[in-house]
Design a protein around this motif. Structure first.
Motif, PDB file in Angstrom:
ATOM      1  N   ARG A 112       0.804  -1.122  -0.034  1.00  0.00           N
ATOM      2  CA  ARG A 112       0.084   0.002   0.194  1.00  0.00           C
ATOM      3  C   ARG A 112       0.943   1.274  -0.040  1.00  0.00           C
ATOM      4  O   ARG A 112       1.783   1.328   0.726  1.00  0.00           O
ATOM      5  CB  ARG A 112      -0.942  -0.013   1.241  1.00  0.00           C
ATOM      6  CG  ARG A 112      -1.912   1.161   1.233  1.00  0.00           C
ATOM      7  CD  ARG A 112      -2.789   1.083   2.508  1.00  0.00           C
ATOM      8  NE  ARG A 112      -3.691   0.121   2.133  1.00  0.00           N
ATOM      9  CZ  ARG A 112      -3.996  -0.708   3.510  1.00  0.00           C
ATOM     10  NH1 ARG A 112      -3.409  -0.627   4.773  1.00  0.00           N
ATOM     11  NH2 ARG A 112      -4.801  -1.612   3.292  1.00  0.00           N
ATOM     12  N   VAL A 113       0.642   1.981  -0.842  1.00  0.00           N
ATOM     13  CA  VAL A 113       1.382   3.397  -1.052  1.00  0.00           C
ATOM     14  C   VAL A 113       0.537   4.452  -0.878  1.00  0.00           C
ATOM     15  O   VAL A 113      -0.650   4.558  -1.354  1.00  0.00           O
ATOM     16  CB  VAL A 113       1.768   3.546  -2.462  1.00  0.00           C
ATOM     17  CG1 VAL A 113       2.837   4.816  -2.645  1.00  0.00           C
ATOM     18  CG2 VAL A 113       3.161   2.308  -2.626  1.00  0.00           C
ATOM     19  N   VAL A 114       0.660   5.373   0.079  1.00  0.00           N
ATOM     20  CA  VAL A 114      -0.111   6.548   0.244  1.00  0.00           C
ATOM     21  C   VAL A 114       0.589   7.969   0.022  1.00  0.00           C
ATOM     22  O   VAL A 114       1.822   8.103   0.574  1.00  0.00           O
ATOM     23  CB  VAL A 114      -0.679   6.626   1.855  1.00  0.00           C
ATOM     24  CG1 VAL A 114      -1.540   7.797   2.151  1.00  0.00           C
ATOM     25  CG2 VAL A 114      -1.371   5.388   2.267  1.00  0.00           C
ATOM     26  N   ARG A 115       0.103   8.186  -0.880  1.00  0.00           N
ATOM     27  CA  ARG A 115       0.606   9.780  -1.243  1.00  0.00           C
ATOM     28  C   ARG A 115      -0.319  10.902  -1.094  1.00  0.00           C
ATOM     29  O   ARG A 115      -1.777  11.199  -1.588  1.00  0.00           O
ATOM     30  CB  ARG A 115       0.685   9.812  -2.746  1.00  0.00           C
ATOM     31  CG  ARG A 115       1.525   8.811  -3.448  1.00  0.00           C
ATOM     32  CD  ARG A 115       1.638   8.598  -4.794  1.00  0.00           C
ATOM     33  NE  ARG A 115       2.734   7.831  -5.507  1.00  0.00           N
ATOM     34  CZ  ARG A 115       2.445   6.569  -5.671  1.00  0.00           C
ATOM     35  NH1 ARG A 115       1.126   6.231  -5.800  1.00  0.00           N
ATOM     36  NH2 ARG A 115       3.309   5.819  -6.262  1.00  0.00           N
ATOM     37  N   HIS A 116       0.140  12.005  -0.182  1.00  0.00           N
ATOM     38  CA  HIS A 116      -0.499  13.191   0.106  1.00  0.00           C
ATOM     39  C   HIS A 116      -0.053  14.320  -0.640  1.00  0.00           C
ATOM     40  O   HIS A 116       1.227  14.527  -1.116  1.00  0.00           O
ATOM     41  CB  HIS A 116      -0.045  13.614   1.687  1.00  0.00           C
ATOM     42  CG  HIS A 116      -0.887  12.777   2.430  1.00  0.00           C
ATOM     43  ND1 HIS A 116      -2.319  13.034   2.720  1.00  0.00           N
ATOM     44  CD2 HIS A 116      -0.665  11.637   3.180  1.00  0.00           C
ATOM     45  CE1 HIS A 116      -2.561  12.046   3.640  1.00  0.00           C
ATOM     46  NE2 HIS A 116      -1.682  11.315   3.909  1.00  0.00           N
ATOM     47  N   ARG A 117      -0.975  14.860  -1.496  1.00  0.00           N
ATOM     48  CA  ARG A 117      -0.555  16.005  -2.461  1.00  0.00           C
ATOM     49  C   ARG A 117      -1.450  17.241  -2.268  1.00  0.00           C
ATOM     50  O   ARG A 117      -2.608  17.444  -2.696  1.00  0.00           O
ATOM     51  CB  ARG A 117      -0.954  15.605  -3.895  1.00  0.00           C
ATOM     52  CG  ARG A 117      -0.218  14.273  -4.465  1.00  0.00           C
ATOM     53  CD  ARG A 117       1.291  14.651  -4.535  1.00  0.00           C
ATOM     54  NE  ARG A 117       2.060  13.485  -5.245  1.00  0.00           N
ATOM     55  CZ  ARG A 117       2.842  12.879  -4.275  1.00  0.00           C
ATOM     56  NH1 ARG A 117       3.018  13.016  -2.998  1.00  0.00           N
ATOM     57  NH2 ARG A 117       3.468  11.604  -4.944  1.00  0.00           N
ATOM     58  N   ALA A 130       4.171  -2.684   3.284  1.00  0.00           N
ATOM     59  CA  ALA A 130       4.100  -3.930   2.725  1.00  0.00           C
ATOM     60  C   ALA A 130       4.177  -5.274   3.602  1.00  0.00           C
ATOM     61  O   ALA A 130       4.759  -5.059   4.651  1.00  0.00           O
ATOM     62  CB  ALA A 130       5.367  -4.210   1.878  1.00  0.00           C
ATOM     63  N   ARG A 131       3.414  -6.195   3.281  1.00  0.00           N
ATOM     64  CA  ARG A 131       3.564  -7.509   3.835  1.00  0.00           C
ATOM     65  C   ARG A 131       2.945  -8.594   3.110  1.00  0.00           C
ATOM     66  O   ARG A 131       2.462  -8.588   2.167  1.00  0.00           O
ATOM     67  CB  ARG A 131       2.709  -7.344   5.374  1.00  0.00           C
ATOM     68  CG  ARG A 131       1.221  -7.184   5.186  1.00  0.00           C
ATOM     69  CD  ARG A 131       0.604  -7.232   6.414  1.00  0.00           C
ATOM     70  NE  ARG A 131      -0.817  -6.671   6.557  1.00  0.00           N
ATOM     71  CZ  ARG A 131      -1.471  -5.926   6.978  1.00  0.00           C
ATOM     72  NH1 ARG A 131      -0.824  -5.129   7.802  1.00  0.00           N
ATOM     73  NH2 ARG A 131      -2.471  -5.625   6.642  1.00  0.00           N
ATOM     74  N   THR A 132       2.984  -9.887   3.518  1.00  0.00           N
ATOM     75  CA  THR A 132       2.592 -11.188   2.984  1.00  0.00           C
ATOM     76  C   THR A 132       1.521 -11.697   3.815  1.00  0.00           C
ATOM     77  O   THR A 132       1.624 -11.663   5.085  1.00  0.00           O
ATOM     78  CB  THR A 132       3.642 -12.053   2.629  1.00  0.00           C
ATOM     79  OG1 THR A 132       4.501 -12.543   3.825  1.00  0.00           O
ATOM     80  CG2 THR A 132       4.556 -11.281   1.768  1.00  0.00           C
ATOM     81  N   THR A 133       0.676 -12.316   3.333  1.00  0.00           N
ATOM     82  CA  THR A 133      -0.329 -13.303   3.964  1.00  0.00           C
ATOM     83  C   THR A 133      -0.691 -14.520   2.951  1.00  0.00           C
ATOM     84  O   THR A 133      -0.676 -14.478   1.930  1.00  0.00           O
ATOM     85  CB  THR A 133      -1.434 -12.469   4.434  1.00  0.00           C
ATOM     86  OG1 THR A 133      -2.381 -13.070   5.383  1.00  0.00           O
ATOM     87  CG2 THR A 133      -2.162 -11.973   3.132  1.00  0.00           C
ATOM     88  N   GLU A 134      -1.661 -15.294   3.937  1.00  0.00           N
ATOM     89  CA  GLU A 134      -2.223 -16.641   3.234  1.00  0.00           C
ATOM     90  C   GLU A 134      -3.721 -16.123   3.187  1.00  0.00           C
ATOM     91  O   GLU A 134      -4.532 -17.085   2.669  1.00  0.00           O
ATOM     92  CB  GLU A 134      -1.742 -17.829   3.575  1.00  0.00           C
ATOM     93  CG  GLU A 134      -0.270 -18.101   3.342  1.00  0.00           C
ATOM     94  CD  GLU A 134       0.263 -19.544   4.170  1.00  0.00           C
ATOM     95  OE1 GLU A 134      -0.789 -20.132   4.693  1.00  0.00           O
ATOM     96  OE2 GLU A 134       1.143 -20.002   3.984  1.00  0.00           O
TER      97      GLU A 134
END
Length: 194
Positions: A112-117, A130-134
């Motif tokens: 997930r990328v959060v960009r404030h503009r 970032a992460r991993t899951t099943e």
């Protein structure tokens, strides 16, 4: 005479495209639910979730190991007091939630990328998580839930102009007649309580 015929054919095709019914697939039932804005000092925390069926092509791409990205946009908009003036966007936040399935490890890679503009001044640095899951449930929550995203309220004008939070989530696109792209999205807005 040939120009007139071409124009007539184009007009008929445009009329047919406009008259086409919206596909009955699950994509058109996706909607924004539980939009909540909590203000504290000079920030507003925005939360919401997407409810409904995720489009079939998104599920197919995910199963094939192709990265799927949902884009969420949150805007702080200030309505003008004069009806003919357009609204002023004070701040825009874009969130890209990406999921990739690895069939060898049977895990989902989540990013997930959060960009404030802000409309004035320098943009904030991007925040990457970032992460991993099943867990398929965790994947659903990752792409369909926006939780406590802080929007600064510092550039609001104190006049009688109303402020609103607008949210839009873009899930992908479909093609009308196989050639005209159309975004699959859900949107909502709410007044900002001062």
């Amino acid at each position: 005479a040939s120009r007139t015929a071409v124009r007539a054919i184009l007009a008929i095709v445009c009329a047919l495209v406009a008259a086409l019914p919206v596909p009955a697939g699950g994509a058109d039932r996706v909607r924004v639910e539980d939009l909540a804005v909590r203000t504290a000092g000079a920030t507003a925390a925005v939360s919401y979730r997407l409810e409904g069926t995720i489009p079939d092509d998104v599920v197919e791409r995910l199963g094939a190991g192709i990265a799927v990205t949902f884009r969420h946009r949150i805007e702080l908009v200030q309505k003008r007091s004069f009806f003919a003036m357009p609204a002023r966007t004070v701040h825009r936040c874009q969130i890209e939630a990406t999921v990739t399935y690895d069939s060898l490890t049977k895990q989902y890679a989540l990013e997930r990328v959060v960009r404030h503009r802000p409309t004035t001044g320098e943009p904030d640095e991007d925040v990457v998580e970032a992460r991993t899951t099943e867990s398929v449930d965790e994947v659903q929550a990752w792409i369909a839930v926006v939780s406590e995203v802080e929007i600064p309220l510092v550039d609001l004008r104190p006049s009688g102009e109303r402020a609103r939070i607008k949210v839009e989530s873009i899930l992908g696109r479909r093609y009308v007649l196989g050639m005209f792209p159309s975004a699959i999205s859900a949107e909502a807005e709410v007044d900002l309580d001062s």
